[in-house]
Scaffold this motif. Structure first.
Motif, mmCIF file in Angstrom:
data_model
loop_
_atom_site.group_PDB
_atom_site.id
_atom_site.type_symbol
_atom_site.label_atom_id
_atom_site.label_comp_id
_atom_site.label_asym_id
_atom_site.label_seq_id
_atom_site.Cartn_x
_atom_site.Cartn_y
_atom_site.Cartn_z
ATOM 1 N N ALA A 24 0.828 -1.201 0.000
ATOM 2 C CA ALA A 24 0.000 0.000 0.000
ATOM 3 C C ALA A 24 0.869 1.261 0.000
ATOM 4 C CB ALA A 24 -0.925 -0.004 1.211
ATOM 5 N N GLU A 25 1.962 1.254 0.785
ATOM 6 C CA GLU A 25 2.859 2.404 0.808
ATOM 7 C C GLU A 25 3.520 2.607 -0.550
ATOM 8 O OE1 GLU A 25 5.601 1.672 3.965
ATOM 9 O OE2 GLU A 25 4.140 2.124 5.542
ATOM 10 N N LYS A 26 3.916 1.509 -1.176
ATOM 11 C CA LYS A 26 4.538 1.606 -2.499
ATOM 12 C C LYS A 26 3.541 2.142 -3.520
ATOM 13 C CE LYS A 26 7.065 -1.155 -5.898
ATOM 14 N NZ LYS A 26 6.434 -0.594 -7.042
ATOM 15 N N ALA A 27 2.303 1.686 -3.438
ATOM 16 C CA ALA A 27 1.269 2.171 -4.360
ATOM 17 C C ALA A 27 1.042 3.673 -4.161
ATOM 18 C CB ALA A 27 -0.024 1.402 -4.160
ATOM 19 N N GLU A 28 1.040 4.121 -2.916
ATOM 20 C CA GLU A 28 0.836 5.549 -2.633
ATOM 21 C C GLU A 28 2.009 6.374 -3.178
ATOM 22 O OE1 GLU A 28 -1.026 8.882 -1.601
ATOM 23 O OE2 GLU A 28 -1.878 6.868 -1.445
ATOM 24 N N ARG A 29 3.223 5.882 -2.972
ATOM 25 C CA ARG A 29 4.402 6.574 -3.512
ATOM 26 C C ARG A 29 4.340 6.630 -5.028
ATOM 27 N NH1 ARG A 29 7.480 3.636 0.182
ATOM 28 N NH2 ARG A 29 8.027 2.160 -1.474
ATOM 29 N N ASP A 30 3.942 5.531 -5.638
ATOM 30 C CA ASP A 30 3.833 5.489 -7.100
ATOM 31 C C ASP A 30 2.797 6.484 -7.607
ATOM 32 O OD1 ASP A 30 5.775 3.565 -7.146
ATOM 33 O OD2 ASP A 30 4.410 1.881 -7.494
ATOM 34 N N ARG A 31 1.671 6.582 -6.891
ATOM 35 C CA ARG A 31 0.641 7.561 -7.288
ATOM 36 C C ARG A 31 1.170 8.985 -7.163
ATOM 37 N NH1 ARG A 31 -3.084 3.759 -5.217
ATOM 38 N NH2 ARG A 31 -2.874 4.490 -3.073
ATOM 39 N N ALA A 32 1.907 9.275 -6.086
ATOM 40 C CA ALA A 32 2.456 10.625 -5.898
ATOM 41 C C ALA A 32 3.472 10.952 -6.994
ATOM 42 C CB ALA A 32 3.105 10.739 -4.524
ATOM 43 N N ILE A 33 4.314 9.999 -7.320
ATOM 44 C CA ILE A 33 5.306 10.217 -8.378
ATOM 45 C C ILE A 33 4.615 10.411 -9.723
ATOM 46 C CG2 ILE A 33 7.134 9.073 -9.691
ATOM 47 C CD1 ILE A 33 8.058 7.841 -7.017
ATOM 48 N N ALA A 34 3.572 9.630 -9.991
ATOM 49 C CA ALA A 34 2.834 9.772 -11.254
ATOM 50 C C ALA A 34 2.150 11.135 -11.331
ATOM 51 C CB ALA A 34 1.814 8.655 -11.395
ATOM 52 N N ALA A 35 1.586 11.597 -10.217
ATOM 53 C CA ALA A 35 0.940 12.912 -10.213
ATOM 54 C C ALA A 35 1.967 14.019 -10.462
ATOM 55 C CB ALA A 35 0.229 13.140 -8.882
ATOM 56 N N GLU A 36 3.144 13.885 -9.861
ATOM 57 C CA GLU A 36 4.191 14.882 -10.076
ATOM 58 C C GLU A 36 4.652 14.878 -11.530
ATOM 59 O OE1 GLU A 36 8.735 15.721 -8.569
ATOM 60 O OE2 GLU A 36 7.360 14.651 -7.243
ATOM 61 N N ARG A 37 4.808 13.705 -12.104
ATOM 62 C CA ARG A 37 5.203 13.617 -13.517
ATOM 63 C C ARG A 37 4.141 14.217 -14.421
ATOM 64 N NH1 ARG A 37 7.393 7.501 -13.392
ATOM 65 N NH2 ARG A 37 9.408 7.926 -12.458
#
Length: 181
Positions: A51-64
């Motif tokens: 879940a933490e990895k998924a949240e980090r991935d979502r944040a990185i995708a939003a920043e990109r």
């Protein structure tokens, strides 16, 4: 059913049949998930990490996505400026402020009057400055207003009338028609 290595070890006499059977049972238990109480804790930790990895991935995708959108806007602004810039010619130095610094562009008399009237606008294009017609400047302003450096447009078009203007528009401050200067 034993694997070929276990069979070879039994034939060679290097392993005992009881020990091989015990190892086989333990491996079967592990495969079936009957390992004991440590499995649910491991499962919870794994789910939490996932879940933490998924949240980090979502944040990185939003920043990109935000960076890609900003690059797209900058490219649109650059394209509008390049397509609509007015050719600068002349020997009159027209000075203007860009933040704290004073810059100048060389213009002729007609361009200078158009700048003063607000028909032309000065926009930043990389390290240079370009003259744009008001219609193109409106398109640029929609995308990124910080690119517009100088705009002598009519205040009635862009800014609403303030409270002071409304106060002086009352009947008690009317200028007489017969007043001669």
């Amino acid at each position: 059913m034993r694997n070929p290595l276990q069979e070879q070890l039994l034939k060679a006499g290097l392993a005992k049949k009881g020990k091989v059977d015990q190892v086989a049972r333990e491996q079967a238990k592990q495969r079936q998930g009957k390992g004991g109480a440590s499995a649910p804790a491991d499962k919870i930790d794994a789910q939490r990490l996932q879940a933490e990895k998924a949240e980090r991935d979502r944040a990185i995708a939003a920043e990109r996505n935000a960076q890609a959108h900003a690059r797209e806007i900058a490219a649109q602004v650059r394209q509008i400026i390049d397509a609509n810039k007015v050719k600068r010619e002349g020997e009159i130095s027209y000075r203007f402020n860009d933040g704290e610094a004073i810059h100048s562009v060389l213009v002729n008399e007609t361009l200078r009057t158009q700048l003063a009237k607000g028909a032309l606008v000065i926009a930043r294009s990389g390290e240079n400055y370009e003259l744009l017609p008001r219609a193109a400047a409106a398109k640029v302003r929609e995308r990124d207003a910080s690119v517009i450096v100088l705009d002598h447009g009519k205040p009635g078009d862009d800014a609403p009338a303030g409270e002071e203007d409304e106060f002086y528009n009352q009947d008690q401050f009317k200028v007489p028609d017969d007043l001669v200067w």
